[in-house]
Design an enzyme around this catalytic site. Sequence first.
Site: not given
Ligand SMILES: [Zn+2]
Length: 356
Positions: A28, A30, A185, A216, A294
């Site tokens: 995970h 980005h 999103g 989340e 993340d």
């Molecule tokens: Zn994420």
Amino acid sequence: MTRTTDPAPAAGGSLAQALRTLPKVELHLHLEGTIRPRTVRELAAKYEPRSPLTAPDWHERYWTFTDLAGFVTQMRQVSLTCLRNPDDYYRLAGECFADLAAQHVCYAEVMFGFRGPEAPYPIPYPDLVAAIEQARREAGAISPLRIGLLPSLIRTQPDSAVPLVQQALAERERGAAIVGIDLVGDEAAGQDFAALAPAFRLADEAGLGLSAHAGEAAGPESCWGALRLLGARRLGHATRAGADPALVAQFRSERITLTMCPTSNLRTGAVSTLADHPIRAFYQQGLAVTVNSDDPTHFGATLTDEYLLLARCLGFSFADLRQLTLNAVEGAFQPAAVRATLRAGVEQAWSAVPPA
Ligand SMILES: [Zn+2]
């Protein structure tokens, strides 16, 4: 010698040192959230010399967000200021992969965004993927790091989802290491799972892995939608899933991989305190939990930091951390033979006596 044959820690060695050098897996991550602070400064100076991002200490002074919306706003500002063409993405990806290799990450799945022609500084999809791919191939030539790529679909833009999957599949045909898709999103803005489902079906039929951020900013219903209506096999965060015991039971019975990110959740307020984070409880309930970073630039923690956090603050033993790593291997969007190779490497390196 490859990193998967790095010597395991000797008895009495430091846990921190061991975790720095043991092979780890990140599912995970980005790409845009890995940009180095120095790269932000340099690209901001090039494109917007009066931007506050050009300040030497921007990184210390700038990140004042306390919630998810604040984080998204600031992440977007950095990306729009600094990432304007394929060369910027090539630099970003090369530095991201170098930083992963330096942490002895043996396998990472990296999500990346796409700005369509209507957005500021659009980059044609083939050019974007080509830039990331060039960096991936170069990283693979000098380190044993293996990378899989996941285009991010935006849940509030369902009309763009099928075209994006089609473009991703075209790039995979040309050799790009696209292994799955992910959904990102604002969950709280409401979700039209029916409108997103065709894109997930198309990806599934083409053999891509299916992942979604869920649970989340919204409750268990968001996780149920991702599982039942999109067919996701991996969920990002799922910090609110524990409110529904039936959902937790579903995670266990279906062996759904949870890509959890404790520091991110703390920084965005998804959890109030680290002690409130469900990662330990989910692990103890036998769920396929993994730990991830993340957006390490923005949350100020690398994958190695996240492992250490679990050990120091949430009671994870060396054996537990080894199991989290194996869970991540199991959840990787790779053929069984590749996962078996990764698993063998992780097991070998993590098999020695744990550090005191
Ligand atoms: Zn994420």
